[in-house]
Design a protein around this motif. Sequence first.
Motif, PDB file in Angstrom:
ATOM      1  N   LEU A 405     -11.929  33.499-113.807  1.00 22.77           N
ATOM      2  CA  LEU A 405     -13.015  33.067-114.674  1.00 22.77           C
ATOM      3  C   LEU A 405     -13.279  31.573-114.507  1.00 22.77           C
ATOM      4  O   LEU A 405     -14.442  31.133-114.536  1.00 22.77           O
ATOM      5  CB  LEU A 405     -12.684  33.379-116.131  1.00 22.77           C
ATOM      6  CG  LEU A 405     -12.701  34.858-116.527  1.00 22.77           C
ATOM      7  CD1 LEU A 405     -12.257  35.025-117.976  1.00 22.77           C
ATOM      8  CD2 LEU A 405     -14.097  35.446-116.319  1.00 22.77           C
ATOM      9  N   ARG A 406     -12.231  30.807-114.318  1.00 31.49           N
ATOM     10  CA  ARG A 406     -12.414  29.365-114.119  1.00 31.49           C
ATOM     11  C   ARG A 406     -13.155  29.100-112.806  1.00 31.49           C
ATOM     12  O   ARG A 406     -14.003  28.209-112.724  1.00 31.49           O
ATOM     13  CB  ARG A 406     -11.060  28.653-114.112  1.00 31.49           C
ATOM     14  CG  ARG A 406     -10.327  28.722-115.447  1.00 31.49           C
ATOM     15  CD  ARG A 406      -8.989  28.014-115.368  1.00 31.49           C
ATOM     16  NE  ARG A 406      -8.189  28.270-116.549  1.00 31.49           N
ATOM     17  CZ  ARG A 406      -7.433  27.352-117.152  1.00 31.49           C
ATOM     18  NH1 ARG A 406      -7.397  26.127-116.694  1.00 31.49           N
ATOM     19  NH2 ARG A 406      -6.719  27.663-118.211  1.00 31.49           N
ATOM     20  N   SER A 407     -12.823  29.873-111.782  1.00 27.18           N
ATOM     21  CA  SER A 407     -13.521  29.740-110.507  1.00 27.18           C
ATOM     22  C   SER A 407     -15.002  30.052-110.671  1.00 27.18           C
ATOM     23  O   SER A 407     -15.868  29.331-110.159  1.00 27.18           O
ATOM     24  CB  SER A 407     -12.890  30.676-109.475  1.00 27.18           C
ATOM     25  OG  SER A 407     -13.609  30.644-108.257  1.00 27.18           O
ATOM     26  N   ALA A 408     -15.309  31.134-111.399  1.00 24.47           N
ATOM     27  CA  ALA A 408     -16.706  31.506-111.635  1.00 24.47           C
ATOM     28  C   ALA A 408     -17.443  30.423-112.418  1.00 24.47           C
ATOM     29  O   ALA A 408     -18.635  30.165-112.189  1.00 24.47           O
ATOM     30  CB  ALA A 408     -16.773  32.833-112.375  1.00 24.47           C
ATOM     31  N   TYR A 409     -16.742  29.778-113.326  1.00 27.49           N
ATOM     32  CA  TYR A 409     -17.335  28.684-114.110  1.00 27.49           C
ATOM     33  C   TYR A 409     -17.780  27.547-113.197  1.00 27.49           C
ATOM     34  O   TYR A 409     -18.898  27.037-113.307  1.00 27.49           O
ATOM     35  CB  TYR A 409     -16.311  28.194-115.140  1.00 27.49           C
ATOM     36  CG  TYR A 409     -16.684  26.901-115.831  1.00 27.49           C
ATOM     37  CD1 TYR A 409     -17.576  26.896-116.900  1.00 27.49           C
ATOM     38  CD2 TYR A 409     -16.124  25.698-115.412  1.00 27.49           C
ATOM     39  CE1 TYR A 409     -17.914  25.706-117.531  1.00 27.49           C
ATOM     40  CE2 TYR A 409     -16.456  24.507-116.042  1.00 27.49           C
ATOM     41  CZ  TYR A 409     -17.349  24.514-117.093  1.00 27.49           C
ATOM     42  OH  TYR A 409     -17.679  23.330-117.722  1.00 27.49           O
ATOM     43  N   TYR A 410     -16.906  27.138-112.272  1.00 30.03           N
ATOM     44  CA  TYR A 410     -17.248  26.059-111.347  1.00 30.03           C
ATOM     45  C   TYR A 410     -18.430  26.448-110.462  1.00 30.03           C
ATOM     46  O   TYR A 410     -19.350  25.647-110.236  1.00 30.03           O
ATOM     47  CB  TYR A 410     -16.046  25.693-110.475  1.00 30.03           C
ATOM     48  CG  TYR A 410     -15.007  24.854-111.175  1.00 30.03           C
ATOM     49  CD1 TYR A 410     -15.253  23.530-111.503  1.00 30.03           C
ATOM     50  CD2 TYR A 410     -13.754  25.378-111.493  1.00 30.03           C
ATOM     51  CE1 TYR A 410     -14.302  22.753-112.143  1.00 30.03           C
ATOM     52  CE2 TYR A 410     -12.793  24.614-112.132  1.00 30.03           C
ATOM     53  CZ  TYR A 410     -13.067  23.300-112.456  1.00 30.03           C
ATOM     54  OH  TYR A 410     -12.115  22.536-113.085  1.00 30.03           O
ATOM     55  N   GLU A 411     -18.416  27.672-109.943  1.00 26.32           N
ATOM     56  CA  GLU A 411     -19.491  28.094-109.055  1.00 26.32           C
ATOM     57  C   GLU A 411     -20.818  28.199-109.800  1.00 26.32           C
ATOM     58  O   GLU A 411     -21.863  27.788-109.282  1.00 26.32           O
ATOM     59  CB  GLU A 411     -19.134  29.430-108.395  1.00 26.32           C
ATOM     60  CG  GLU A 411     -20.174  29.936-107.403  1.00 26.32           C
ATOM     61  CD  GLU A 411     -20.389  28.991-106.238  1.00 26.32           C
ATOM     62  OE1 GLU A 411     -21.526  28.938-105.732  1.00 26.32           O
ATOM     63  OE2 GLU A 411     -19.430  28.295-105.818  1.00 26.32           O
ATOM     64  N   THR A 412     -20.788  28.708-111.014  1.00 22.75           N
ATOM     65  CA  THR A 412     -22.007  28.806-111.801  1.00 22.75           C
ATOM     66  C   THR A 412     -22.563  27.416-112.114  1.00 22.75           C
ATOM     67  O   THR A 412     -23.767  27.163-112.008  1.00 22.75           O
ATOM     68  CB  THR A 412     -21.745  29.569-113.107  1.00 22.75           C
ATOM     69  OG1 THR A 412     -21.274  30.885-112.793  1.00 22.75           O
ATOM     70  CG2 THR A 412     -23.003  29.671-113.946  1.00 22.75           C
ATOM     71  N   GLY A 413     -21.663  26.500-112.483  1.00 23.21           N
ATOM     72  CA  GLY A 413     -22.095  25.132-112.771  1.00 23.21           C
ATOM     73  C   GLY A 413     -22.717  24.460-111.560  1.00 23.21           C
ATOM     74  O   GLY A 413     -23.744  23.778-111.666  1.00 23.21           O
ATOM     75  N   ALA A 414     -22.104  24.663-110.395  1.00 26.67           N
ATOM     76  CA  ALA A 414     -22.645  24.067-109.172  1.00 26.67           C
ATOM     77  C   ALA A 414     -24.002  24.666-108.828  1.00 26.67           C
ATOM     78  O   ALA A 414     -24.938  23.955-108.438  1.00 26.67           O
ATOM     79  CB  ALA A 414     -21.663  24.278-108.023  1.00 26.67           C
ATOM     80  N   THR A 415     -24.132  25.983-108.977  1.00 28.22           N
ATOM     81  CA  THR A 415     -25.391  26.644-108.647  1.00 28.22           C
ATOM     82  C   THR A 415     -26.518  26.167-109.557  1.00 28.22           C
ATOM     83  O   THR A 415     -27.630  25.859-109.096  1.00 28.22           O
ATOM     84  CB  THR A 415     -25.225  28.170-108.762  1.00 28.22           C
ATOM     85  OG1 THR A 415     -24.161  28.587-107.884  1.00 28.22           O
ATOM     86  CG2 THR A 415     -26.496  28.884-108.347  1.00 28.22           C
ATOM     87  N   LEU A 416     -26.263  26.088-110.874  1.00 25.39           N
ATOM     88  CA  LEU A 416     -27.284  25.641-111.809  1.00 25.39           C
ATOM     89  C   LEU A 416     -27.648  24.171-111.568  1.00 25.39           C
ATOM     90  O   LEU A 416     -28.817  23.784-111.650  1.00 25.39           O
ATOM     91  CB  LEU A 416     -26.805  25.840-113.246  1.00 25.39           C
ATOM     92  CG  LEU A 416     -26.652  27.298-113.686  1.00 25.39           C
ATOM     93  CD1 LEU A 416     -26.047  27.367-115.087  1.00 25.39           C
ATOM     94  CD2 LEU A 416     -27.989  28.025-113.651  1.00 25.39           C
ATOM     95  N   THR A 417     -26.652  23.356-111.257  1.00 19.63           N
ATOM     96  CA  THR A 417     -26.917  21.949-110.962  1.00 19.63           C
ATOM     97  C   THR A 417     -27.819  21.811-109.744  1.00 19.63           C
ATOM     98  O   THR A 417     -28.778  21.028-109.730  1.00 19.63           O
ATOM     99  CB  THR A 417     -25.600  21.197-110.735  1.00 19.63           C
ATOM    100  OG1 THR A 417     -24.838  21.226-111.937  1.00 19.63           O
ATOM    101  CG2 THR A 417     -25.854  19.748-110.342  1.00 19.63           C
TER     102      THR A 417
END
Length: 423
Positions: A405-417
Motif C-alpha cells: 500500500l505504501r508503494s501504491a501511495y508513492y506511485e499514485t502521488g507521482a502520477t498525479l503530480t
Amino acid sequence: MTSDLASCLWHQTCQENPAFPELTGEAQADLVVIGGGYTGCAAALKAAEMGASVRLIEADAIGCGGSGRNVGLANAGLWLPPEDINAALGPETGSRLSELLAGAPAMVFSLIEKHAIQCEPERSGTLHCAHAPGGLKDLQRRHAQLRAIGAPVELLPREEAIQRTGSEAVHGALFDPRAGTIQPLAYVRGLARAAASAGAQLHSGTPATGISRSGSGWQVATPKGSLRARHLIMATNAYARGITGYDAPQVIPVHYFQAATDPLPAPLLEKILPGKEGCWDTALIMSSWRLDQAGRLVIGGMGALNHFGSTLHRSWLPRKLAALYPDLKETELKSHWHGRIAMTTEHLPKILDLHGGFACFGYSGRGIGPGTLFGTAMAEALLSGGQSRLPVPPAQDHAIPFAGLRSAYYETGATLTHLISDR
C-alpha cells in the motif's frame, strides 16, 4: 525496475561487457553471493582480494536490476541529513555511518581508477537544487548539519545556482564536491570484471531457487547446479525473487524513470551544466538531471513506466525539460526506462543477520556509494569474524506493515503530480 532494457541508455552505451557462464554442477566456496549489483559485486571483489574462494550468482545479467538503471549520481551520505540519521540510529551509530558514507564516493572513484573501469567517471560534484523558494529552507538545514560534521559542502545563492546549472528554474543549490557522476551499468560490470580478475567465479543466468543451512554453512540450489559455502551474502535488494527456504526482507518498492536526449550541440553544452555536476531537486516528487560523457541530457523523476497511468509520466518529461531549459523545448527524448528502488520506513539501509550470512537492502535511492561500502564491509565482517566492521549493527528481523500500500501511495502521488506540474 521492469522495463525493456534495450531502451535503457546505459545498456546502449556500456563499455564494460564481461561475460559470465551459467552455473552447472556442484561447487564449493568460502562465500556465496546472491545478486550481481553494486553490493554483490563489491562483496565478491573484496572477498577475492582477501584470498577467499567466492561464487556469485545472478539471476539475469550483471547489473540487470537497479544498478544498471540508476541515475548515476555517486553521492556522499544518504537522502536523510545527519541529525535525522542520528535520531533514528542514536548519535554514536549515526555519526559513524555518516562518517563512513562521507568517504563512499572516494571509495567508488578509487575502485574505478584502480581497476580501470570504463564508466565515464566525472568527479565534479553534485548540486541539490531548490525547486522553489521554499526549497531553500531544506537546503539551509542540510547545509548547517553537514558543515557541523565537517562536510565541505557549499550553499549557493540563486544567481550562482543558475550559472552552474544553466537553468533559471532553480532557486539555489547545495554543492557537494565529494560526489560525481558515472555510467552506472558500466561501473557495476567493471566491479564484476575486477572481482573475476581477483579470482572470484561469477555466474549470470543463474537464479537461486532454494537456500538451506548445511551443517555450519549454506546450501544454495540453482536450476542446473548447487553451491555449498560457509558464508552467504544476499544482495538482491529491490529485485528479490521467490526462493524456497528464504523469506526476503520486506521493502517499499518505489520506481524511478528516466529518458535522454541525443548529444547536445556544443553551444548548448557551454550553458547547460558546464561543470558537469549531477543534479536533483528538493521537490517531494523528486526530479534529477545530468549529462553523460557524450553530452546527452538525462532527466528523470519518480514513477514507473509499466502501467496505464505511465503515459502521464512520459508526457511530463518534455514539459519538465522545457521548464528547466527552454532552449530544449523541441528536443526529442529517447531511451525511456525505469527501475525499482528499495525503501525502508526510516529511509536507512539495513543489514539482516542470517547467522553465518547477511542480507543487505534499503538504500532508498542511494545505491552506488552505500552499495559499494556495505558490500565491501559485509565481506570483511564475514571473513574476519568481526561485525564491528559493518556500517550499521545487523538486525535480527525486519518487517514493514502494508509495504504494498505504501508503494501504491508513492506511485499514485507521482502520477498525479506529473499530471498537473510544469504545464
